[in-house]
Design a protein around this motif. Structure first.
Motif, PDB file in Angstrom:
ATOM      1  N   ASN A   6       9.211  -8.684  92.259  1.00 13.78           N
ATOM      2  CA  ASN A   6       8.342  -8.105  92.226  1.00 13.78           C
ATOM      3  C   ASN A   6       7.039  -8.629  92.581  1.00 13.78           C
ATOM      4  O   ASN A   6       6.091  -8.782  92.857  1.00 13.78           O
ATOM      5  N   LYS A  31       7.409  -4.471  85.127  1.00 17.82           N
ATOM      6  CA  LYS A  31       8.340  -5.921  85.581  1.00 17.82           C
ATOM      7  C   LYS A  31       9.416  -5.313  85.814  1.00 17.82           C
ATOM      8  O   LYS A  31       9.958  -4.989  84.594  1.00 17.82           O
ATOM      9  N   GLY A  32      10.313  -6.260  86.386  1.00 16.91           N
ATOM     10  CA  GLY A  32      11.552  -5.794  86.770  1.00 16.91           C
ATOM     11  C   GLY A  32      12.064  -5.711  88.248  1.00 16.91           C
ATOM     12  O   GLY A  32      11.050  -5.729  89.123  1.00 16.91           O
ATOM     13  N   PRO A  33      13.346  -5.311  88.198  1.00 11.46           N
ATOM     14  CA  PRO A  33      13.450  -4.829  89.669  1.00 11.46           C
ATOM     15  C   PRO A  33      12.878  -3.460  90.284  1.00 11.46           C
ATOM     16  O   PRO A  33      13.321  -2.163  90.600  1.00 11.46           O
ATOM     17  N   TYR A  34      11.543  -3.079  89.828  1.00 11.62           N
ATOM     18  CA  TYR A  34      11.152  -1.966  91.120  1.00 11.62           C
ATOM     19  C   TYR A  34      10.226  -2.420  91.814  1.00 11.62           C
ATOM     20  O   TYR A  34       9.656  -3.654  91.941  1.00 11.62           O
ATOM     21  N   GLN A  82      18.406  -1.255  92.517  1.00  9.69           N
ATOM     22  CA  GLN A  82      19.244  -2.139  92.811  1.00  9.69           C
ATOM     23  C   GLN A  82      20.144  -1.986  93.216  1.00  9.69           C
ATOM     24  O   GLN A  82      21.399  -1.190  93.865  1.00  9.69           O
TER      25      GLN A  82
END
Ligand SMILES: Nc1nc2c(ncn2[C@@H]2O[C@H](COP(=O)(O)OP(=O)(O)OP(=O)(O)O)[C@@H](O)[C@H]2O)c(=O)[nH]1
Ligand SMILES: [Mg+2]
Ligand SMILES: [Zn+2]
Length: 367
Positions: A6, A31-34, A82
């Motif tokens: 990201n 925050k993360g797989p976005y 994902q």
């Protein structure tokens, strides 16, 4: 395959149509797989979403479904991405800047909302039988409730021998709103729409079926992206060529939303916009002897007096009253559904009118 990192979206060169610092600031919290996306079409259970590398078709998460949180066209959404498990799901909607709703409420997700995050609403009509001041006023009410800027487009200018005269009539009746005559078919006058377009801007076309919203969309994109059609008269109500809302991005960076014609526009919870649209009547109403005057023949009624003096069009007053009645009716209906036992809360039309009048008084002083 979409990038799962990201950090790559923190670059200002990120090219999602309409994306700017406002969205960037909201995005920071994810925050993360976005990945971010913008909804361009809504189907029954899937959403077509513009992402950095194209358009993808994704569902919403179970949590959103059970919370009845559904995106609309124009929404910026957060997609859980994902690739290793082939999962792509919408998990959140970035807080809407504004939304256009057919009832004028514009505050919650769902059926009523036509589109979100709009700068300008193009209210499209044509010189023939569609041209109706009450209809334009209704579209104006829902537009004003949304906070977007209204612009009236008088399309099919090529079919009228006196288009300037018709622009004049609309301008006289509906003041302070730009009226732009164009011909989508002959591609004339379109340059007058340029001030409302441009990078980062989003516009939506609304108006009856057959007025040429899709033809205009095609004329502006320069290609046939939307199907257009003749009106079928056999059921007397016309046939809707466009059946779902579509967001398209133009090469200049603007986004256009084409919508199906609305059969009816119900106005409710649009008090503010009623006050704005009928500000002249509200101004007279503050001088009525009774503060809850319904302008139906009470003594000392300044509104009636304005009609008698010829400074207020009686038809305009009649339209205002009709809309007030409708709003009160819709309100009662909603109240009946929501709080059956709280009958005391029902508001009478006169009380509602009084509320508006006193709000205006408070806002404008006593002149
Ligand atoms: N003469 C003329 N015809 C036009 C113009 N623009 C559109 N039309 C015609 O009007 C008809 C309806 O146009 P559409 O663009 O499908 O109308 P729409 O508003 O998208 O209608 P819905 O999708 O049903 O809501 C078509 O036959 C168009 O060719 C114009 O500027 N001049
Ligand atoms: Mg159409
Ligand atoms: Zn009165």
């Amino acid at each position: 395959m979409p990038n799962t990192d990201n950090r790559s979206y923190s670059s200002s060169s990120f090219a999602l149509p309409g994306w700017n610092q406002y969205w960037q600031d909201l995005w920071i919290t994810f925050k993360g797989p976005y990945i971010p996306g913008r909804v361009c079409t809504v189907h029954k259970t899937r959403y077509e979403v513009i992402v950095q590398d194209g358009i993808i078709s994704v569902p919403v998460s179970g949590a959103m479904r059970s919370g009845k949180i559904f995106p609309v066209v124009g929404d910026f959404v957060v997609i859980l991405n994902q690739p290793e498990s082939a999962t792509r799901i919408i998990v959140a909607i970035l807080q809407r800047k504004n939304s256009l709703a057919r009832g004028g409420a514009g505050d919650s997700a769902g059926e009523q909302v036509i589109a979100a995050n709009i700068d300008t609403v193009f209210i499209v009509t044509e010189p023939g039988s569609d041209l109706s001041i009450p209809r334009l006023e209704r579209y104006l009410l829902i537009t004003r409730s949304s906070g977007a800027r209204p612009v009236i487009i008088l399309n099919k200018a090529d079919t009228s021998p006196d288009i300037a005269g018709q622009v004049g009539v609309i301008t006289r009746e509906i003041r302070d709103i730009p009226v732009v005559p164009v011909s989508a078919a002959e591609k004339t006058g379109l340059e007058d729409l340029n001030p409302y377009l441009g990078s980062g801007r989003t516009v939506v076309f609304v108006g009856s079926s057959g007025v040429g919203k899709s033809t205009l969309t095609n004329a502006l994109t320069g290609e046939t992206v939307q199907e257009t059609g003749d009106i079928r008269e056999d059921d007397g109500r016309g046939h809707h060529t466009t059946t779902v809302r579509h967001l398209l991005s133009l090469p200049d960076g603007s986004s256009l939303i084409d919508t199906p014609g609305l059969r009816e526009i119900r106005v409710w919870t649009a008090e503010e916009s009623i006050a704005e649209t009928f500000d002249d009547i509200l101004k007279y109403a503050t001088r009525c002897r009774f503060s809850d005057c319904s302008h139906d023949g009470e003594p000392g009624c300044a509104v009636r007096q304005a009609v008698e003096e010829g400074v207020l069009d009686p038809d305009r007053l009649a339209r205002y009253k009709k809309i007030l009645k409708e709003v009160a009716f819709e309100r009662d209906k909603a109240d009946i559904g929501l709080k059956r036992f709280e009958k005391k809360k029902f508001r009478e039309i006169s009380r509602f009118a009084k509320e508006i009048a006193s709000e205006r008084k408070a806002g404008n002083g006593r002149h």
